[in-house]
Design a protein around this motif. Structure first.
Motif, short mmCIF file in Angstrom:
data_model
loop_
_atom_site.label_atom_id
_atom_site.label_comp_id
_atom_site.label_asym_id
_atom_site.label_seq_id
_atom_site.Cartn_x
_atom_site.Cartn_y
_atom_site.Cartn_z
N GLU A 62 -2.29 -1.73 -9.72
CA GLU A 62 -2.23 -0.77 -8.84
C GLU A 62 -3.37 -0.08 -8.78
OE1 GLU A 62 0.72 2.17 -9.47
OE2 GLU A 62 0.15 3.40 -7.80
N TRP B 46 1.02 -1.22 -0.05
CA TRP B 46 -0.03 0.08 0.09
C TRP B 46 0.93 1.16 -0.04
CZ3 TRP B 46 1.77 1.91 4.71
CH2 TRP B 46 2.03 1.03 5.43
N TRP C 154 -1.42 -4.88 -5.90
CA TRP C 154 -1.99 -6.13 -5.89
C TRP C 154 -1.43 -7.24 -6.68
CZ3 TRP C 154 -6.01 -8.30 -9.00
CH2 TRP C 154 -6.60 -9.51 -8.37
N VAL D 6 7.59 -2.12 1.78
CA VAL D 6 7.87 -3.35 0.98
C VAL D 6 6.83 -4.11 1.11
CG1 VAL D 6 9.54 -5.41 0.48
CG2 VAL D 6 10.16 -3.07 1.15
P1 ADP Z 1 4.62 4.39 -7.65
O1 ADP Z 1 5.35 4.93 -8.80
O2 ADP Z 1 3.52 4.06 -7.94
O3 ADP Z 1 4.74 5.52 -6.54
P2 ADP Z 1 6.21 2.83 -5.62
O4 ADP Z 1 7.46 1.92 -6.42
O5 ADP Z 1 6.54 3.87 -5.05
O6 ADP Z 1 5.28 3.15 -7.13
O7 ADP Z 1 5.50 1.71 -4.93
C1 ADP Z 1 5.26 0.68 -5.62
C2 ADP Z 1 4.42 -0.23 -4.28
O8 ADP Z 1 4.15 -1.28 -4.77
C3 ADP Z 1 5.38 -0.51 -3.07
O9 ADP Z 1 4.49 -0.49 -1.93
C4 ADP Z 1 5.74 -1.94 -3.41
O10 ADP Z 1 6.01 -2.63 -2.21
C5 ADP Z 1 4.46 -2.50 -4.35
N1 ADP Z 1 4.94 -3.67 -4.79
C6 ADP Z 1 5.96 -3.82 -5.60
N2 ADP Z 1 6.01 -5.03 -6.10
C7 ADP Z 1 4.72 -5.72 -5.62
C8 ADP Z 1 4.05 -6.79 -5.73
N3 ADP Z 1 4.52 -7.86 -6.49
N4 ADP Z 1 2.97 -7.21 -5.05
C9 ADP Z 1 2.37 -6.24 -4.40
N5 ADP Z 1 3.05 -4.98 -4.22
C10 ADP Z 1 4.00 -4.73 -4.99
#
Ligand code: ADP
Ligand code: MG
Length: 729
Positions: A472, A214, A345, A297
């Motif tokens: 997302e 999230w 997700w 994470v």
């Molecule tokens: P944004 O560019 O949308 O701000 P970020 O890289 O800051 O993206 O955040 C992405 C989010 O997606 C992080 O909370 C990360 O842990 C999550 N994420 C990455 N890989 C996965 C995955 N396989 N499943 C769920 N969430 C993930």
């Protein structure tokens, strides 16, 4: 006069600084030290109990009473060694917040002394007197018992000096009264369905689980200013406020330097989060002034949901230590960005695959396309449920605003995948699919290089976007419990995968080979779900027109969207997957409608109060000053000069009168509408009346109050203004 606004501003500068003591260790050394995690269990549990807990976590087996007694004794020993004196079952009732009732470990020993006790049955099950939690008619008043039961899959943790044990919360009759119960059930349904599909590709996958990462957006407000605004205190948002001359138009806040005071606050809550095992990683400024984001994470969905609930609590606590108040409301300020909670997700397997990521072998790539297309189908079939899963009184203000996804659900997948799906759609047989995957995803070629999807292809306006290896979901509100949208997505995909497997099995029975069958079914799904895909600007007017042509739902208000929860389609979905019964869904719908009504009702009352006893009196006082002045001018000036000079002031006096009388009329009308709505027996009709009539009038009243804020002497205006609330100094 006592001016709240100036007192508040003065407080801002007079506060004492709280110094948070950072641990003198590296984060990796204290990370998770306040959780009863695997390594703590290994240390404190007998071998046998440890195995039982691990099997409960990994295979979902039940823990017997005997082991529970041993586990409870170890948990007690561990938590007392960390300074805990109390324990509580920690759960998420349908109020939307978390609930806890602390009991002391201490028990009299019968001989005038006391000993620390914590028994197996106290760990496994509690019976809180839960009659005040929302139940939507599920619990008869004469049977007020509810049960909380230990969830061993989410580690217990210590907050302050209390051991918190994550639990589910169900009624005496076994119906879910919380978010965790259906979330766990949806994870189970998804595991079963996804595993069966995975096994068609590779036989060795034993577990599939959803992952959630999230991103939490929030605002910070100076606490002293916050307290001087009854609307913020009582409703979490400003009910009026003239726009600040400068807010976000220069985009100078986004990713900018984080103010020192804010950084101190972030350090504190991040450290506290790390201690209880929340893997917080990212922090940055958001678009609006005073708006920030934090993200961890990703983790297994059940743990990630608990961690999100927990971090909101830690943030609220830390904020107060730094003379801030943190706002999780979706739209605390009009005309600037609101806050969301992006839910990333994805699906992971016990063998370390991400099922939404292209793989290294032809089979893995075919599996990737399969899962992707099944998500598209699921969203296509249940867009109304997905919309309902994120609706709330607060989110209504944000969805469709200029910075947030609209209330129309659609999926963005990017050009590369769009082209791929288009070509599969246009192909005539599976060789088309093979050609495609050869070109794009290298299927059927030995030693193929790993394909990398273009991750920069982003569409920030889409409510539900594929971003390389995850979806997302951006329409989630910042104050929401993530479980709601996660339950919806898990359940939808579980059902869809069962249908997919059936479709494949039928074709194979008819003599098709596996790849042929997958090709045919995928092609059918791609065509059927095409209407849910949208790559353009979701904020545009054209999309609204186009979406209507496509027959997509556009449920603008919460009450509208919540009615879908009891449609036959959705009840069947939840009953077939064993996640929720029709009765539980109806209860949830009623609870959410009631909550909506109450929220809008409170806002409307607060607005009525403030308009009547803050705004109008102050405006009249200022108007009197002007009137005095005009009278005085008349005494000292000749008629012609007086005529010229008094014109402007008379104009202001008339304007003020106009706004005052409109406000007064509006408040009376709003009270009338509330009375009318309150007399309605049907919860949905009542909520709709609040969403349309009551809110409609409140918006009109706001316009007049904001005009008065602009006209009235700044010194008299009793409450902090946007230009003060939005800038931390
Ligand atoms: P944004 O560019 O949308 O701000 P970020 O890289 O800051 O993206 O955040 C992405 C989010 O997606 C992080 O909370 C990360 O842990 C999550 N994420 C990455 N890989 C996965 C995955 N396989 N499943 C769920 N969430 C993930
Ligand atoms: Mg994001």
């Amino acid at each position: 006069m006592e001016n709240l606004r100036f007192r508040a501003l003065a407080d801002t500068f007079n506060r004492n600084k709280v110094i948070y003591k950072m641990p003198d260790k590296k984060p990796s050394e204290y990370f998770g030290e306040m959780t009863f995690n695997r390594s703590a269990m290994k240390e404190y549990l007998t071998n046998e109990s440890f195995k039982k807990v691990m099997s409960a976590i990994d295979q979902g087996t039940k823990i017997d009473r005997e082991s529970a007694a041993q586990i409870a004794a170890s948990m007690k020993a561990w938590s007392i060694s960390k300074g805990a004196t109390h324990y509580t079952h920690w759960f998420h009732p349908l109020t939307g917040s978390t609930a806890e009732k602390h009991d002391s470990f201490v028990n009299p020993d019968g001989g005038g002394k006391a000993i620390e006790n914590f028994h197996g049955n106290e760990l496994i099950q509690q019976e809180p007197d839960a009659s005040s939690f929302p139940h939507g008619g599920i619990r008869n008043t004469f049977e007020a018992r509810g049960y909380t039961a230990w969830d061993p899959t989410s580690p217990a943790f210590i907050l302050g000096n209390t051991l918190c044990i994550p639990t589910i919360f169900v009624s005496y009759t076994g119906e879910a009264l919380d978010y965790k119960t259906p979330l766990l059930k949806s994870s189970y349904a998804l595991d079963q369905a996804a595993k069966a599909v995975c096994k068609m590709f590779n036989g060795d996958i034993e577990k599939v689980y959803a992952t959630l990462g999230w991103e939490q957006e929030y605002f910070l407000v100076d606490r002293s200013l916050f307290i001087a605004r009854p609307d913020l205190v009582l409703t979490g948002r400003t009910l009026f406020g003239h726009a600040s001359a400068k807010d976000q138009q220069l985009s100078d806040h986004y990713f900018g330097t984080i103010p020192e005071r804010v950084k101190e606050f972030m350090k504190e809550f991040e450290t506290e989060a790390h201690k209880v095992g929340i893997p917080v990683k990212t922090r940055h400024n958001e678009v609006a002034p005073n708006q920030f984001e934090c993200a961890p994470v990703y983790e297994e969905v059940n743990i990630a949901v608990d961690h999100n609930q927990l971090i909101m609590y830690l943030m609220e606590n830390a904020a107060r230590n730094h003379y801030f108040e943190v706002l999780f409301h979706e739209k605390p300020f009009a005309n600037i960005n609101g806050s969301g909670k992006h839910n990333n997700w994805s699906l992971a397997t016990d063998k370390g695959h991400n099922l939404f990521a292209p793989g290294k072998t032809p089979k893995e790539n075919l599996r990737f396309i399969t899962f992707l297309v099944n998500v598209l189908m699921g969203v296509n079939e249940y867009e109304d449920l997905i919309r309902a899963s994120i609706s709330s009184a607060g989110n209504d203000h944000r969805l469709g605003g200029h910075e947030a996804p609209p209330s129309i659900m659609s999926v963005f997948i990017g050009t590369q995948l769009t082209n791929l799906l288009d070509r599969i759609e246009a192909s005539n047989d599976k060789s088309g699919l093979n050609e495609e995957l050869k070109a794009g995803l290298n299927i059927n070629v030995p030693n193929i290089p790993e394909i990398l999807l273009d991750n920069t292809d982003r569409n920030r306006t889409s409510p539900f976007a594929f971003t390389g290896n995850k979806f997302e979901f951006r329409a989630v509100g910042s104050s929401a419990n993530c479980a709601k949208p996660m339950i919806a997505l898990n359940t939808i995909l579980a059902k869809q995968l069962v249908i997919f497997k059936k479709d494949i099995d039928t074709l194979i029975k008819d003599g098709n080979d596996f790849e042929d069958a997958v090709y045919q079914v995928i092609k059918k799904y791609i065509i059927k779900s095409k209407r849910i895909r949208f790559e353009g600007n979701n904020y545009s007017e054209e999309w609204k027109v186009e979406a209507e042509k496509r027959g997509l739902f556009d449920n603008k208000t919460s009450p509208e969207s919540l009615s879908t929860l009891v449609s036959k389609n959705i009840v069947d979905l939840f009953e077939e997957t064993n996640v929720l019964t029709g009765r539980e869904l109806e209860a949830r719908r009623l609870i959410r409608l009631e909550k909506f009504t109450k929220k809008v009702q409170i806002e409307s009352r607060v607005m009525g109060d403030m308009a009547t006893n803050h705004i109008i009196p102050v405006s009249i006082r200022y108007q009197n000053t002007l009137i005095e002045n005009v009278r005085g001018l008349k005494d000292i000036l000749d008629l012609q000069t007086y005529g010229n000079v008094s014109k402007n002031e008379l104009e202001i006096i008339t304007k003020i009168s106009h706004h005052i009388s409109e406000i007064k009329r509006g408040v009376d009308k709003m009270i009338g509408q509330r009375k009318l709505a309150n007399s309605m027996k049907d919860e949905e009709a009542k909520a709709i009346a609040y969403a349309t009539q009551v809110r409609g009038i409140a918006m009109q009243i706001r316009t007049h109050i904001d005009k008065l804020e602009f006209l009235v002497d700044d010194e008299l205006w009793p409450m902090p203004k946007y230009r003060e609330l939005l800038f931390i100094r």
